[in-house]
Design a protein around this motif. Structure first.
Motif, PDB file in Angstrom:
ATOM      1  N   HIS A  72      20.823 -37.340 -50.957  1.00 40.95           N
ATOM      2  CA  HIS A  72      21.897 -36.133 -49.481  1.00 40.95           C
ATOM      3  C   HIS A  72      19.847 -35.724 -48.463  1.00 40.95           C
ATOM      4  O   HIS A  72      20.006 -34.913 -48.494  1.00 40.95           O
ATOM      5  CB  HIS A  72      21.866 -35.046 -50.440  1.00 40.95           C
ATOM      6  CG  HIS A  72      23.134 -34.998 -51.771  1.00 40.95           C
ATOM      7  ND1 HIS A  72      23.553 -35.036 -51.156  1.00 40.95           N
ATOM      8  CD2 HIS A  72      22.600 -35.393 -52.796  1.00 40.95           C
ATOM      9  CE1 HIS A  72      24.429 -35.095 -51.762  1.00 40.95           C
ATOM     10  NE2 HIS A  72      23.878 -35.532 -53.804  1.00 40.95           N
ATOM     11  N   LYS A  73      18.765 -36.598 -49.459  1.00 40.08           N
ATOM     12  CA  LYS A  73      17.677 -36.210 -48.187  1.00 40.08           C
ATOM     13  C   LYS A  73      18.285 -36.727 -47.009  1.00 40.08           C
ATOM     14  O   LYS A  73      16.987 -35.455 -46.401  1.00 40.08           O
ATOM     15  CB  LYS A  73      16.725 -36.745 -48.658  1.00 40.08           C
ATOM     16  CG  LYS A  73      16.643 -38.837 -48.791  1.00 40.08           C
ATOM     17  CD  LYS A  73      15.588 -38.884 -49.028  1.00 40.08           C
ATOM     18  CE  LYS A  73      15.136 -40.757 -48.922  1.00 40.08           C
ATOM     19  NZ  LYS A  73      14.249 -40.890 -49.507  1.00 40.08           N
ATOM     20  N   GLN A  74      19.024 -37.291 -46.552  1.00 40.00           N
ATOM     21  CA  GLN A  74      19.204 -36.757 -44.669  1.00 40.00           C
ATOM     22  C   GLN A  74      20.101 -36.265 -44.232  1.00 40.00           C
ATOM     23  O   GLN A  74      20.880 -36.393 -43.334  1.00 40.00           O
ATOM     24  CB  GLN A  74      19.813 -38.839 -44.810  1.00 40.00           C
ATOM     25  CG  GLN A  74      18.087 -40.343 -44.517  1.00 40.00           C
ATOM     26  CD  GLN A  74      17.152 -38.785 -43.863  1.00 40.00           C
ATOM     27  OE1 GLN A  74      16.861 -38.787 -42.879  1.00 40.00           O
ATOM     28  NE2 GLN A  74      15.963 -39.165 -44.542  1.00 40.00           N
ATOM     29  N   ALA A 104      24.445 -22.086 -47.481  1.00 45.02           N
ATOM     30  CA  ALA A 104      26.136 -21.779 -46.483  1.00 45.02           C
ATOM     31  C   ALA A 104      26.210 -23.010 -45.841  1.00 45.02           C
ATOM     32  O   ALA A 104      27.455 -23.198 -45.520  1.00 45.02           O
ATOM     33  CB  ALA A 104      26.239 -20.427 -45.761  1.00 45.02           C
ATOM     34  N   ASP A 105      25.156 -23.302 -45.393  1.00 44.45           N
ATOM     35  CA  ASP A 105      25.237 -24.966 -44.626  1.00 44.45           C
ATOM     36  C   ASP A 105      25.402 -25.916 -44.903  1.00 44.45           C
ATOM     37  O   ASP A 105      26.040 -27.002 -45.291  1.00 44.45           O
ATOM     38  CB  ASP A 105      24.362 -25.094 -43.296  1.00 44.45           C
ATOM     39  CG  ASP A 105      24.263 -24.205 -42.278  1.00 44.45           C
ATOM     40  OD1 ASP A 105      25.686 -23.311 -42.533  1.00 44.45           O
ATOM     41  OD2 ASP A 105      23.634 -23.527 -42.072  1.00 44.45           O
ATOM     42  N   ALA A 106      24.733 -25.756 -46.571  1.00 48.25           N
ATOM     43  CA  ALA A 106      25.493 -27.610 -47.510  1.00 48.25           C
ATOM     44  C   ALA A 106      26.898 -27.668 -48.028  1.00 48.25           C
ATOM     45  O   ALA A 106      27.300 -26.870 -48.074  1.00 48.25           O
ATOM     46  CB  ALA A 106      24.569 -26.838 -48.579  1.00 48.25           C
ATOM     47  N   LYS A 107      26.691 -29.569 -47.134  1.00 51.77           N
ATOM     48  CA  LYS A 107      27.788 -29.254 -47.825  1.00 51.77           C
ATOM     49  C   LYS A 107      28.828 -29.533 -49.566  1.00 51.77           C
ATOM     50  O   LYS A 107      29.016 -29.374 -49.553  1.00 51.77           O
ATOM     51  CB  LYS A 107      28.172 -30.771 -46.991  1.00 51.77           C
ATOM     52  CG  LYS A 107      28.474 -31.002 -45.415  1.00 51.77           C
ATOM     53  CD  LYS A 107      27.978 -32.275 -44.616  1.00 51.77           C
ATOM     54  CE  LYS A 107      28.424 -31.919 -43.885  1.00 51.77           C
ATOM     55  NZ  LYS A 107      26.511 -31.434 -42.993  1.00 51.77           N
ATOM     56  N   GLU A 108      27.028 -29.883 -50.009  1.00 50.98           N
ATOM     57  CA  GLU A 108      26.822 -30.607 -51.686  1.00 50.98           C
ATOM     58  C   GLU A 108      26.511 -29.076 -52.787  1.00 50.98           C
ATOM     59  O   GLU A 108      25.382 -28.554 -52.190  1.00 50.98           O
ATOM     60  CB  GLU A 108      26.529 -32.000 -52.095  1.00 50.98           C
ATOM     61  CG  GLU A 108      26.686 -32.718 -50.935  1.00 50.98           C
ATOM     62  CD  GLU A 108      27.588 -33.401 -51.812  1.00 50.98           C
ATOM     63  OE1 GLU A 108      27.583 -33.330 -53.098  1.00 50.98           O
ATOM     64  OE2 GLU A 108      28.884 -34.027 -51.126  1.00 50.98           O
ATOM     65  N   VAL A 164      20.186 -25.917 -55.236  1.00 46.27           N
ATOM     66  CA  VAL A 164      19.428 -25.374 -54.803  1.00 46.27           C
ATOM     67  C   VAL A 164      18.133 -24.097 -54.307  1.00 46.27           C
ATOM     68  O   VAL A 164      17.435 -23.965 -54.387  1.00 46.27           O
ATOM     69  CB  VAL A 164      18.694 -27.032 -54.794  1.00 46.27           C
ATOM     70  CG1 VAL A 164      17.472 -26.726 -53.978  1.00 46.27           C
ATOM     71  CG2 VAL A 164      18.400 -28.388 -55.628  1.00 46.27           C
ATOM     72  N   PHE A 165      19.663 -23.493 -53.417  1.00 43.61           N
ATOM     73  CA  PHE A 165      19.108 -22.864 -52.434  1.00 43.61           C
ATOM     74  C   PHE A 165      19.571 -21.723 -52.764  1.00 43.61           C
ATOM     75  O   PHE A 165      18.472 -20.287 -53.086  1.00 43.61           O
ATOM     76  CB  PHE A 165      20.106 -23.223 -51.211  1.00 43.61           C
ATOM     77  CG  PHE A 165      19.316 -24.249 -50.212  1.00 43.61           C
ATOM     78  CD1 PHE A 165      17.805 -23.958 -49.846  1.00 43.61           C
ATOM     79  CD2 PHE A 165      20.173 -25.348 -49.985  1.00 43.61           C
ATOM     80  CE1 PHE A 165      16.995 -25.431 -48.875  1.00 43.61           C
ATOM     81  CE2 PHE A 165      19.187 -26.533 -49.141  1.00 43.61           C
ATOM     82  CZ  PHE A 165      18.251 -25.889 -48.800  1.00 43.61           C
TER      83      PHE A 165
END
Length: 148
Positions: free
Chosen positions: A61-63, A112-116, A122-123
């Motif tokens: 997911h780093k990219q 809110a913007d993360a897909k996974e 983590v956030f």
């Protein structure tokens, strides 16, 4: 500029380390042991959070890209560390609250913007950490204000 999860987490580590320096400076200015203990606890929690952040496994997911940031917004999201030589405890506390709140807002937006879901998790941990830090800094501010 493209803001990948890897870049955002690296930048967040820099921001967290910067605020550690402010806690260190605040600790040096305080004389009351009760207030110093609260600040010391904040510093310890921050150190634990930094260790947590260093161990975050983002793997493939780093990219992951967070496209909703523009350069100016991203660069101005976190307050700059600029103080006069004669900084006062209440000035530092106000700055720390602003800094911690803006970091919390950043983590909320990234969640809110993360897909996974694992990235959202983590956030969420970082948001909860900031919530606890903000509560503790408010405790320091109240305790210190009662002394002056």
């Amino acid at each position: 500029m493209i803001y990948s999860l890897e870049k955002i987490l690296q930048d967040s580590m820099v921001y967290e380390r910067q605020i550690k320096g402010i806690y260190d400076e605040l600790q040096d200015l305080l004389t009351d042991n009760k207030v110093k203990k609260i600040v010391s606890d904040c510093r310890e929690r921050l150190a634990k959070n930094l260790k947590f952040m260093e161990k975050i496994e983002i793997g493939s997911h780093k990219q992951e890209i967070f496209p909703d940031f523009n350069d100016a917004e991203y660069e101005n999201m976190i307050p700059k560390l600029e103080f006069e030589d004669d900084v006062y405890v209440l000035d530092l506390l106000k700055f720390i609250l602003d800094y911690e709140t803006k970091l919390q807002d950043l983590y909320k937006r990234l969640k809110a913007d993360a897909k996974e879901q694992n990235i959202k998790d983590v956030f969420e941990k970082l948001i909860q950490f900031k919530k606890n830090q903000i509560r503790a800094v408010n405790d320091v501010k109240q305790s210190y204000s009662a002394l002056i």
